[in-house]
Design a protein around this motif. Structure first.
Motif, PDB file in Angstrom:
ATOM      1  N   GLY A  13       0.809  -1.209   0.000  1.00 46.08           N
ATOM      2  CA  GLY A  13       0.000   0.000   0.000  1.00 46.08           C
ATOM      3  C   GLY A  13       0.844   1.263   0.000  1.00 46.08           C
ATOM      4  N   THR A  14       1.859   1.279   0.831  1.00 43.98           N
ATOM      5  CA  THR A  14       2.667   2.494   0.962  1.00 43.98           C
ATOM      6  C   THR A  14       3.372   2.836  -0.353  1.00 43.98           C
ATOM      7  OG1 THR A  14       4.235   3.608   2.426  1.00 43.98           O
ATOM      8  CG2 THR A  14       4.751   1.325   1.894  1.00 43.98           C
ATOM      9  N   HIS A  23      -1.088   6.729   5.743  1.00 47.94           N
ATOM     10  CA  HIS A  23      -1.012   6.239   4.366  1.00 47.94           C
ATOM     11  C   HIS A  23       0.151   5.283   4.159  1.00 47.94           C
ATOM     12  CE1 HIS A  23      -4.165   8.936   2.971  1.00 47.94           C
ATOM     13  NE2 HIS A  23      -3.571   9.931   3.605  1.00 47.94           N
ATOM     14  N   ASP A  31      -7.263   7.050  -0.929  1.00 47.01           N
ATOM     15  CA  ASP A  31      -6.620   5.862  -0.382  1.00 47.01           C
ATOM     16  C   ASP A  31      -7.721   4.875   0.015  1.00 47.01           C
ATOM     17  OD1 ASP A  31      -5.504   3.947   1.303  1.00 47.01           O
ATOM     18  OD2 ASP A  31      -4.117   5.342   2.258  1.00 47.01           O
ATOM     19  N   GLN A  57      -7.841   0.285   2.862  1.00 44.60           N
ATOM     20  CA  GLN A  57      -8.657  -0.530   3.786  1.00 44.60           C
ATOM     21  C   GLN A  57     -10.060  -0.824   3.253  1.00 44.60           C
ATOM     22  OE1 GLN A  57      -8.342  -0.897   8.011  1.00 44.60           O
ATOM     23  NE2 GLN A  57      -7.020   0.895   8.086  1.00 44.60           N
ATOM     24  N   LYS A  62      -3.713  -4.055   0.632  1.00 48.60           N
ATOM     25  CA  LYS A  62      -4.277  -4.914   1.687  1.00 48.60           C
ATOM     26  C   LYS A  62      -5.220  -6.003   1.158  1.00 48.60           C
ATOM     27  CE  LYS A  62      -3.911  -2.037   5.832  1.00 48.60           C
ATOM     28  NZ  LYS A  62      -3.243  -2.816   6.839  1.00 48.60           N
TER      29      LYS A  62
HETATM   30  C1  LIG Z   1      -5.279   3.587   4.877  1.00 52.33           C
HETATM   31  C2  LIG Z   1      -3.947   2.941   4.691  1.00 52.33           C
HETATM   32  N1  LIG Z   1      -3.109   3.423   3.762  1.00 52.33           N
HETATM   33  C3  LIG Z   1      -1.910   2.866   3.560  1.00 52.33           C
HETATM   34  C4  LIG Z   1      -1.475   1.793   4.296  1.00 52.33           C
HETATM   35  C5  LIG Z   1      -0.116   1.200   4.047  1.00 52.33           C
HETATM   36  O1  LIG Z   1      -0.226  -0.052   3.454  1.00 52.33           O
HETATM   37  P1  LIG Z   1       0.990  -1.086   3.582  1.00 52.33           P
HETATM   38  O2  LIG Z   1       1.103  -1.459   5.019  1.00 52.33           O
HETATM   39  O3  LIG Z   1       0.588  -2.233   2.680  1.00 52.33           O
HETATM   40  O4  LIG Z   1       2.195  -0.393   3.084  1.00 52.33           O
HETATM   41  C6  LIG Z   1      -2.290   1.279   5.300  1.00 52.33           C
HETATM   42  C7  LIG Z   1      -1.842   0.170   6.150  1.00 52.33           C
HETATM   43  O5  LIG Z   1      -2.255  -0.012   7.269  1.00 52.33           O
HETATM   44  C8  LIG Z   1      -3.562   1.864   5.501  1.00 52.33           C
HETATM   45  O6  LIG Z   1      -4.388   1.402   6.445  1.00 52.33           O
END
Ligand SMILES: Cc1ncc(COP(=O)(O)O)c(C=O)c1O
Length: 396
Positions: free
Chosen positions: A105-106, A133, A216, A219, A245
């Motif tokens: 996600g990041t 994020h 974003d 979730q 996710k």
């Molecule tokens: C809303 C949101 N954005 C971004 C992320 C980051 O995702 P990742 O942990 O796969 O990098 C998360 C992770 O908890 C999240 O909840």
């Protein structure tokens, strides 16, 4: 295993729960003693259709017998990634037609931030207070939480913040703004939904000044709020949608989707403006494709809203001041962080997995797999209520 876990594996906190996992199936995780834990967290909204869903496992097996990694992302046409990106385009508004697949996600957030700068030629990026994020430098820079950001400064520059749900703050989006990154539903802040018309007003403001709205969906994405993407509930279409996710059904993936015209800018001037070795990995993409199809071709999304109703009808207790969220993205709020922590730890003892949120310390996270059954919901809520009763007795 626990001793080696603490000795060799880098830790994220001083007191991890450290369940020693043996295997997992459906809504249950089993530890090495054979104890089963009913999972109301789903790997933090990631195991969207339950542990080891047969469709996901089959897709992984089938693809892994054909080929694994063959080439960096974007050079070769590989069926799982092609089918996945096509299916996304078919299930997103017309303007969201090309998807860039990454590994988390990041990373997808970082990609979206870069794309907004590349498209607009501007540098300012706006995010919301109390937003989360991700933790790579781009995503981390969006976080307005000094305690968490300060030790890592300097972070990416040009970031400013607005209050989620403040109509007034939308005026801070100006002709200098490249992108506005918002969670469709604020997660870490306490599963805060956008107020009526706020996301649409944010989009309108972005259009007025030529900035891109980046939502974003990491979730809510893939069915958790009753629609395939959460933004469908709020009558807004972002310029870039970011996912991760739950999209992988338990495998690591992230992605961002935008118009073809915008997305093509990442491939030119500079050429290879965004590259990744493993993004779009065939096995992971096959798992994500199986996950998406399972959600789209079943009534899981509709059931999500029914299951929310069931949770809300059961989660009634003097120590639950509020149940927040949408679909199976719910939190029970207790009067204090201490009560929340005690409830989560006691529930684990009783065989129910619950978890915290990042910023709202009174929140008990309830994000089970979408496949959780009504019986499992009743069983889990009974455990939570029993634990809260015990806490009440102790406090008396
Ligand atoms: C809303 C949101 N954005 C971004 C992320 C980051 O995702 P990742 O942990 O796969 O990098 C998360 C992770 O908890 C999240 O909840």
């Amino acid at each position: 295993m626990k001793a080696d876990f603490f000795k060799y594996q880098a830790q994220t906190s001083p007191h991890p729960l450290a369940v020693e996992v043996s295997h997992a199936k459906g809504s249950y995780i089993y530890d090495i003693s054979g104890k089963g834990y009913l999972d109301f967290v789903a790997g933090v909204s990631a195991v969207s259709i339950g542990h080891c869903h047969p469709a996901v496992v089959d897709a992984i097996k089938t693809q892994s017998e054909k080929y694994l990694h063959v080439m960096v992302y974007g050079e070769y046409a590989q069926d799982p990634a092609v089918q996945l990106t096509r299916l996304l385009a078919e299930n997103l508004p017309e303007s969201l037609e090309q998807t860039y697949l990454v590994n988390s996600g990041t990373e997808a957030i970082d990609g979206a931030m870069k794309l907004s700068r590349r498209v607009t030629g501007r540098s300012e990026i706006i995010s919301a207070n109390q937003a989360y994020h991700g933790n790579t430098f781009g995503a981390l820079s969006l976080m307005n939480y000094e305690e968490r950001v300060a030790p890592f400064r300097p972070v990416v520059g040009g970031i400013s913040h607005i209050d989620f749900n403040s109509f007034e703050d939308l005026n801070k989006i100006t002709k200098n703004t490249a992108g506005v990154v918002l969670e469709t539903i604020q997660g870490g802040a306490g599963f805060i939904q956008p107020e009526h018309g706020w996301l649409a007003a944010a989009k309108k403001r972005c259009e007025e000044v030529g900035a891109l709205l980046i939502l974003d969906e990491i979730q809510p994405g893939f069915g958790r709020t009753g629609t395939f993407f959460g933004f469908e509930n709020y009558h807004v279409v972002p310029d870039i949608v970011v996912m991760g996710k739950g999209m992988g059904g338990g495998m690591p993936i992230g992605a961002f989707t935008a118009s073809k015209a915008h997305m093509q800018l990442l491939s030119d001037n500079p050429k290879m403006g965004h590259i990744t070795t493993f993004g779009g990995h065939p096995v992971i993409a096959a798992a994500a494709l199986a996950t998406a199809k399972t959600i789209l071709e079943s009534d899981l999304m509709a059931q999500t809203l029914e299951k929310e109703k069931l949770f809300r009808s059961l989660l009634k207790h003097d120590l639950i001041t509020e149940v927040r969220g949408k679909g199976l993205m719910l939190v029970a709020i207790t009067p204090s962080a201490e009560i929340t922590t005690e409830a989560i730890l006691m529930a684990q003892e009783e065989g129910l997995i619950l978890f915290w949120l990042l910023f709202e310390t009174r929140a008990i996270r309830i994000t089970p797999p979408l496949t959780v059954s009504n019986e499992e919901i009743k069983k889990g809520c009974k455990i939570l209520l029993k634990v809260l009763d015990k806490i009440t007795t102790k406090m008396a």
